[in-house]
Design a protein around this motif. Structure first.
Motif, short mmCIF file in Angstrom:
data_model
loop_
_atom_site.label_atom_id
_atom_site.label_comp_id
_atom_site.label_asym_id
_atom_site.label_seq_id
_atom_site.Cartn_x
_atom_site.Cartn_y
_atom_site.Cartn_z
N ALA A 1 0.84 -1.21 0.00
CA ALA A 1 0.00 0.00 0.00
C ALA A 1 0.87 1.25 0.00
CB ALA A 1 -0.92 -0.01 1.22
N ILE B 1 0.20 4.58 -2.21
CA ILE B 1 -0.03 5.89 -1.60
C ILE B 1 0.95 6.92 -2.16
CG2 ILE B 1 0.16 7.16 0.61
CD1 ILE B 1 -0.86 4.42 1.92
N ASN C 1 -8.39 7.32 6.47
CA ASN C 1 -7.83 6.01 6.81
C ASN C 1 -8.77 5.34 7.80
OD1 ASN C 1 -5.05 5.00 8.94
ND2 ASN C 1 -6.03 3.85 7.33
N TYR D 1 -6.83 -1.93 6.63
CA TYR D 1 -7.36 -2.78 7.71
C TYR D 1 -8.83 -3.13 7.50
CZ TYR D 1 -2.96 -1.48 9.83
OH TYR D 1 -1.62 -1.30 10.06
N SER E 1 -3.61 -3.63 1.31
CA SER E 1 -2.33 -4.32 1.54
C SER E 1 -2.55 -5.81 1.78
CB SER E 1 -1.65 -3.70 2.76
OG SER E 1 -0.56 -4.48 3.17
N1 PMP Z 1 -1.40 2.30 5.53
C1 PMP Z 1 -1.51 2.01 6.82
C2 PMP Z 1 -2.56 2.69 7.63
C3 PMP Z 1 -0.66 1.08 7.41
O1 PMP Z 1 -0.76 0.80 8.70
C4 PMP Z 1 0.32 0.49 6.62
C5 PMP Z 1 1.31 -0.43 7.29
N2 PMP Z 1 1.39 -1.58 6.83
C6 PMP Z 1 0.40 0.80 5.26
C7 PMP Z 1 -0.48 1.73 4.75
C8 PMP Z 1 1.43 0.22 4.35
O2 PMP Z 1 1.09 -1.04 3.88
P1 PMP Z 1 2.17 -1.95 3.10
O3 PMP Z 1 2.95 -2.66 4.14
O4 PMP Z 1 1.34 -2.86 2.25
O5 PMP Z 1 3.00 -1.01 2.29
#
Ligand code: PMP
Ligand code: GLN
Length: 381
Positions: free
Chosen positions: A95, A99, A165, A200, A228
């Motif tokens: 993710a 982002i 979020n 989440y 994610s």
């Molecule tokens: N957004 C949030 C709110 C997270 O807690 C996280 C942490 N994993 C991420 C994005 C990033 O996800 P990823 O590990 O898939 O890059």
């Protein structure tokens, strides 16, 4: 050599720092958000199978089509929402990359981006690297509710993006349907893009439901959803995720994505496409994590910390104001060194490091680890 930093105020992330401190002091590590149990063996086997079949070269730029089709089916099944797998879904390297790419694709110099604080740590640096301006809205402990009138007051012709979020990291709270309707009302008729970080989405408790932006037609038109697989399938180290958006937004995203990463890990995508055919793999998650939350909280109910049970995510906040008036960073460090338990101080996610005397604990851990953590927390007077 003189280096002019593009991020002069940025150091090493708190997650790296606290995990390193936990390792150095042999502490129980409930700081950085990752499970300390294994991903499903079946999923690992599927990855190995894909590698052995020779799927080891670049994946298509937007991702393996069968995986995008499975993601599209998931949206249909869970939210009755349609995303075209060909044009509206892209597989990303976690993710975080989605982002970063969304922000890079849309935020111009001096554009304003509204961020609710506490905020997960990767949004702000990405905005600043693109010369955008963060417009923070600080939410208050313990409920972290949004005052939509305040949001309305911050929206103007320079507002390019609002980052939401839900479920929220680090607070463990969620947006209600009413929150989403307010967001929809305030953005309707504007050019504001909503970046909805929903990593989440499957970790939500007490029979509450996830309010995805895709459930709100006017919102969906202007929104990116980021997700994610690392969070969903207990393999944060694989760094694989995806994002969805209407095709005209996605076409712009892809212009950056192709030069940012080009494509994500190929054999893992092939494996996930097969694994997603069994929806139970994600549908069982609320029950699984709620048991962990409940175990952890039942074990520390007599401890000297105050808490409201986490509504979602795999984080639990504990208020330590009855124990000490030390600031949260110092206290988190002291707990790690002296008591051998690591957490994350909440102030790092707040505007101007506002300190509510609250620490964040990750409960995506084996029951054994949660019991060891609780035994320590119960001794802290
Ligand atoms: N957004 C949030 C709110 C997270 O807690 C996280 C942490 N994993 C991420 C994005 C990033 O996800 P990823 O590990 O898939 O890059
Ligand atoms: N998302 C994880 C957390 O909130 C950490 C990810 C990272 O270390 N960057 O703890």
């Amino acid at each position: 050599m003189k280096i002019t930093s593009k991020l002069p105020n940025v150091g090493t992330t708190i997650f790296t720092e606290m995990s390193a401190l936990a390792n150095a002091h042999n502490a129980v590590n409930l700081s950085q958000g990752f499970p300390n149990f294994q991903t499903d063996q079946r999923l690992s086997d599927l990855v190995t199978e894909a590698m052995n079949k020779g799927l080891n070269q670049y994946a298509p730029m937007r991702g393996v089509l069968v995986l995008r089709e499975e993601i599209s089916l998931k949206f249909k099944r869970l939210y009755n929402s349609t995303y075209n797998p060909e044009s509206e879904i892209v597989i990303t390297s976690g993710a975080t990359q989605a982002i970063f790419t969304i922000i890079s694709a849309f935020v111009h110099q001096d554009d304003e981006v509204i961020l609710f604080k506490p905020a997960y740590d990767c949004y702000q640096p990405a905005i600043e690297l693109n010369k955008g301006r963060v417009v923070p809205i600080q939410l208050e402990h313990p409920n972290y509710r949004v005052d939509w009138q305040e949001v309305e007051g911050k929206i103007n012709s320079k507002t390019k993006m609002i980052v939401v979020n839900t479920p929220q990291n680090p607070s463990g709270t969620i947006f209600s349907k009413e929150d989403m309707l307010n967001l929809e009302r305030l953005t309707k008729g504007t050019n504001i893009i909503v970046l909805s970080d929903e990593v989440y989405e499957h970790m939500i408790y007490d029979d509450q439901s996830h309010q995805s932006v895709c459930l709100f037609p006017e919102l969906k038109k202007r929104s990116f959803i980021t997700a994610s697989f690392g969070k969903t399938f207990h393999n944060t180290g694989w760094k694989i995720g995806y994002c969805c958006a209407p095709s005209e937004l996605m076409d712009e995203f892809v212009k950056v994505h192709q030069f940012n990463v080009f494509s994500a890990n190929h054999p893992i995508q092939v494996a996930l496409a097969e694994y997603l055919k069994t929806p139970e793999h994600y549908l069982e998650l609320p029950k699984f994590f709620q048991q962990k939350r409940d175990l952890f909280l039942s074990l520390i109910q007599d401890a000297n910390f105050d808490f409201i049970p986490s509504q979602a995510s795999y984080f639990q906040l504990l208020d330590y104001s009855k124990i000490t008036d030390e600031n949260d960073v110092d206290f988190a460090i002291r707990l790690t060194k002296e008591f051998k338990i690591a957490s994350i101080p909440m102030s790092v996610f707040n505007e101007n490091n506002l300190d509510f005397k609250v620490l964040r604990f990750c409960f995506a851990k084996t029951d054994e680890t949660l019991k060891a953590a609780a035994a320590i927390l119960n001794q802290i007077a």
